[in-house]
Design a protein around this motif. Structure first.
Motif, PDB file in Angstrom:
ATOM      1  N   PRO A  95      -2.157   9.439   5.593  1.00 31.93           N
ATOM      2  CA  PRO A  95      -3.169   9.853   6.755  1.00 31.93           C
ATOM      3  C   PRO A  95      -4.247   8.558   6.335  1.00 31.93           C
ATOM      4  O   PRO A  95      -4.363   8.094   7.157  1.00 31.93           O
ATOM      5  CB  PRO A  95      -3.780  10.928   6.426  1.00 31.93           C
ATOM      6  CG  PRO A  95      -2.622  12.374   6.316  1.00 31.93           C
ATOM      7  CD  PRO A  95      -1.529  10.590   4.969  1.00 31.93           C
ATOM      8  N   ARG A  96      -4.295   7.866   4.685  1.00 33.36           N
ATOM      9  CA  ARG A  96      -5.629   7.116   4.300  1.00 33.36           C
ATOM     10  C   ARG A  96      -4.642   5.800   5.016  1.00 33.36           C
ATOM     11  O   ARG A  96      -5.313   4.791   6.089  1.00 33.36           O
ATOM     12  CB  ARG A  96      -5.376   6.975   3.219  1.00 33.36           C
ATOM     13  CG  ARG A  96      -5.949   5.672   2.595  1.00 33.36           C
ATOM     14  CD  ARG A  96      -7.331   5.938   1.892  1.00 33.36           C
ATOM     15  NE  ARG A  96      -7.204   4.655   1.700  1.00 33.36           N
ATOM     16  CZ  ARG A  96      -8.618   4.218  -0.083  1.00 33.36           C
ATOM     17  NH1 ARG A  96      -8.359   4.837  -0.281  1.00 33.36           N
ATOM     18  NH2 ARG A  96      -9.062   2.868  -0.199  1.00 33.36           N
ATOM     19  N   ARG A  97      -3.350   5.714   5.672  1.00 36.48           N
ATOM     20  CA  ARG A  97      -3.235   3.968   5.808  1.00 36.48           C
ATOM     21  C   ARG A  97      -3.615   4.142   7.016  1.00 36.48           C
ATOM     22  O   ARG A  97      -3.563   3.199   7.813  1.00 36.48           O
ATOM     23  CB  ARG A  97      -1.225   3.627   5.622  1.00 36.48           C
ATOM     24  CG  ARG A  97      -1.277   3.607   3.830  1.00 36.48           C
ATOM     25  CD  ARG A  97       0.400   3.126   4.524  1.00 36.48           C
ATOM     26  NE  ARG A  97       0.916   3.870   3.919  1.00 36.48           N
ATOM     27  CZ  ARG A  97       2.490   4.277   3.476  1.00 36.48           C
ATOM     28  NH1 ARG A  97       2.995   3.277   4.382  1.00 36.48           N
ATOM     29  NH2 ARG A  97       3.231   5.486   2.828  1.00 36.48           N
TER      30      ARG A  97
ATOM     31  N   ARG B  55       0.970  -1.061  -0.113  1.00 29.51           N
ATOM     32  CA  ARG B  55      -0.125   0.023   0.064  1.00 29.51           C
ATOM     33  C   ARG B  55       0.767   1.204   0.360  1.00 29.51           C
ATOM     34  O   ARG B  55       0.230   2.083   0.775  1.00 29.51           O
ATOM     35  CB  ARG B  55      -0.927   0.218   1.091  1.00 29.51           C
ATOM     36  CG  ARG B  55      -1.256  -1.089   1.143  1.00 29.51           C
ATOM     37  CD  ARG B  55      -2.502  -1.543   2.424  1.00 29.51           C
ATOM     38  NE  ARG B  55      -3.977  -0.182   2.067  1.00 29.51           N
ATOM     39  CZ  ARG B  55      -4.991  -0.756   2.275  1.00 29.51           C
ATOM     40  NH1 ARG B  55      -5.611  -0.908   3.881  1.00 29.51           N
ATOM     41  NH2 ARG B  55      -5.772   0.572   2.374  1.00 29.51           N
ATOM     42  N   GLU B  56       2.225   0.944  -0.598  1.00 30.72           N
ATOM     43  CA  GLU B  56       3.019   2.523  -0.678  1.00 30.72           C
ATOM     44  C   GLU B  56       2.656   3.081  -1.558  1.00 30.72           C
ATOM     45  O   GLU B  56       2.989   4.566  -0.697  1.00 30.72           O
ATOM     46  CB  GLU B  56       4.315   1.912  -0.859  1.00 30.72           C
ATOM     47  CG  GLU B  56       5.441   1.331   0.144  1.00 30.72           C
ATOM     48  CD  GLU B  56       5.197   0.076   0.120  1.00 30.72           C
ATOM     49  OE1 GLU B  56       5.493  -0.758  -0.711  1.00 30.72           O
ATOM     50  OE2 GLU B  56       4.698  -0.705   1.029  1.00 30.72           O
ATOM     51  N   ASN B  57       2.173   3.243  -2.184  1.00 30.35           N
ATOM     52  CA  ASN B  57       0.752   4.062  -3.045  1.00 30.35           C
ATOM     53  C   ASN B  57      -0.107   5.294  -2.649  1.00 30.35           C
ATOM     54  O   ASN B  57      -0.372   6.032  -2.786  1.00 30.35           O
ATOM     55  CB  ASN B  57       0.917   4.075  -4.096  1.00 30.35           C
ATOM     56  CG  ASN B  57       0.041   2.886  -4.527  1.00 30.35           C
ATOM     57  OD1 ASN B  57      -0.578   2.271  -2.965  1.00 30.35           O
ATOM     58  ND2 ASN B  57      -0.518   2.425  -5.339  1.00 30.35           N
TER      59      ASN B  57
ATOM     60  N   LEU C  78     -15.554   7.329   1.715  1.00 30.88           N
ATOM     61  CA  LEU C  78     -14.618   5.994   3.468  1.00 30.88           C
ATOM     62  C   LEU C  78     -15.291   6.176   4.319  1.00 30.88           C
ATOM     63  O   LEU C  78     -15.318   4.779   5.164  1.00 30.88           O
ATOM     64  CB  LEU C  78     -13.299   6.500   2.706  1.00 30.88           C
ATOM     65  CG  LEU C  78     -12.827   6.032   1.746  1.00 30.88           C
ATOM     66  CD1 LEU C  78     -11.053   5.779   1.455  1.00 30.88           C
ATOM     67  CD2 LEU C  78     -12.346   4.089   1.251  1.00 30.88           C
ATOM     68  N   ILE C  79     -15.492   7.206   4.841  1.00 27.63           N
ATOM     69  CA  ILE C  79     -15.723   7.473   6.490  1.00 27.63           C
ATOM     70  C   ILE C  79     -16.148   6.750   6.921  1.00 27.63           C
ATOM     71  O   ILE C  79     -17.057   5.968   7.505  1.00 27.63           O
ATOM     72  CB  ILE C  79     -15.499   9.331   7.571  1.00 27.63           C
ATOM     73  CG1 ILE C  79     -13.933   9.462   6.385  1.00 27.63           C
ATOM     74  CG2 ILE C  79     -15.856   9.104   8.093  1.00 27.63           C
ATOM     75  CD1 ILE C  79     -13.874  10.516   7.140  1.00 27.63           C
TER      76      ILE C  79
END
Ligand code: UDP
Ligand code: MG
Length: 347
Positions: free
Chosen positions: A153-155, A147-149, A234-235
């Motif tokens: 904050p999302r990770r 998930r490096e891309n 997403l939230i």
């Protein structure tokens, strides 16, 4: 099929018990651009599965109220190698509802869920089927290999979400797992028995148990168009997942209330000591305001959390269907033409 959705699960209709084989369920929202090429790739998978394993396939396209030509293109797709069902929902209900519609209409035992934007490589399907047929797994789910891309904050948001949802859960929902997954007939039957309206597919498919297997893969780039997810959706999905699967936020509220009460008690005792033992005057105003704001803010936050659960109870009690079907076409591979009985034109 009824003109307006029939939502009763397949298990309730013994005459419609699933046939052997694999149903590939594809939710679609504005996917006209890549649909024909995706269909060709799925056909190739169906051909290989038939030749190598004697596995009959069908594909179930669920058009989730697209605004582009998705539905008209889906209707023209050939059914030479496998049955093709096209279900169009009465409006855009969201991906979870589209997956649910696919689940209710799939006519074969095993299920495979796959996005309609080409990000879930059909070439991986053979591997997933192998884990089911050769190794005896019931739920074969895929997870992003890296998930490096994604932004930090999302990770971090993802980590916090899974930490909360899995807190003290007996069946942990695997981190990074996507909706691209295969369910054996018995796992699919279990999923069909879950009655809730608020669906969080990833969670449900994990919650049912059985033998689960993780397969890492690298999702392809979107072939066209753009993702329909943004920060607020997403939230929304995260709140949906959390309130469906965990009472951790409510427990957190109780814990926080307890901590606040204990610290207020200690603070009060300390002020009494200051006033009566040390004879110092306690500065009142600033500490009062800070205390009020902390307690007020916490209370509002926790009322909001409770409100989420109460809202969920309300929507479950209303028991509205998760979707309505406007039209439903079935093209059987043997006939390669729409069967009139299955057509449900909407007057
Ligand atoms: N989708 C849907 N209804 C919606 C939004 C999305 O059926 O309201 C479908 C979409 O067509 C795609 C899949 O769900 O096949 C995943 O959507 P998207 O690619 O936007 O999500 P991402 O891959 O970015 O998570
Ligand atoms: Mg996508």
């Amino acid at each position: 099929m009824n003109a307006i959705a029939s939502r009763e699960p397949m298990m309730a209709r013994p005459s419609l018990l699933p046939e052997p084989g694999l149903s590939i369920i594809v939710p679609m929202y504005n996917e006209a651009g890549g649909l024909a090429s995706l269909h060709a790739r799925i056909e190739e998978v169906a051909r290989v599965l038939k030749a190598k394993r004697g596995l009959a396939c069908e594909v179930v396209y669920v058009d989730d109220g697209s605004r582009d030509a998705t539905l008209s293109i889906a209707r023209t797709l050939p059914a030479d190698l496998m049955d093709v069902q096209v279900i169009s929902l009465s409006r855009n209900f969201g991906k979870e509802a589209a997956l649910h519609a696919g689940l209710d209409h799939a006519r074969r035992g095993a299920l495979l869920f796959m996005d309609g934007d080409g990000q879930h490589p059909p070439t991986l399907v053979e591997t997933l089927v192998g884990h089911w047929l050769d190794d005896g797994f019931d739920v074969v789910y895929t997870a992003k290999a890296n998930r490096e891309n994604e932004s930090l904050p999302r990770r971090m948001g993802g980590k916090a979400f899974y930490a909360l949802i899995n807190w003290r859960a007996r069946q942990k929902i695997p981190e990074d797992a996507g909706d691209f997954r295969l369910l054996s007939p018995r796992a699919a039957a279990a999923l069909r028995q879950l009655p809730e309206r608020n669906r969080f597919f990833k969670g449900l498919a994990s919650w049912i148990g059985f033998r689960q297997k993780r397969v890492d893969y690298e999702p392809a780039e979107r072939e066209h168009g753009q993702t329909s997810w943004n920060l607020s959706t997403l939230i929304g999905l995260s709140i949906e997942g959390l309130t469906s699967f965990s009472v951790a936020p409510l427990r957190f509220a109780s814990l926080l209330g307890f901590l606040l009460a204990v610290s207020a008690l200690l603070f009060g005792a300390w002020m009494l000591i200051e006033a009566f033992v040390f004879r110092t005057s306690v500065p009142g105003y600033p500490s009062l305001i800070v205390g009020l704001m902390v307690i007020g803010g916490m209370q509002l936050l926790m009322i909001g959390v409770m409100g989420e659960y109460i809202g969920k109870i309300l929507s479950e009690i209303k028991a509205r269907p998760t979707y309505f079907v406007a039209e439903h076409d079935v093209k059987l591979a043997s006939q390669s033409a729409a069967t009139p009985a299955a057509q449900a034109p909407n007057p």
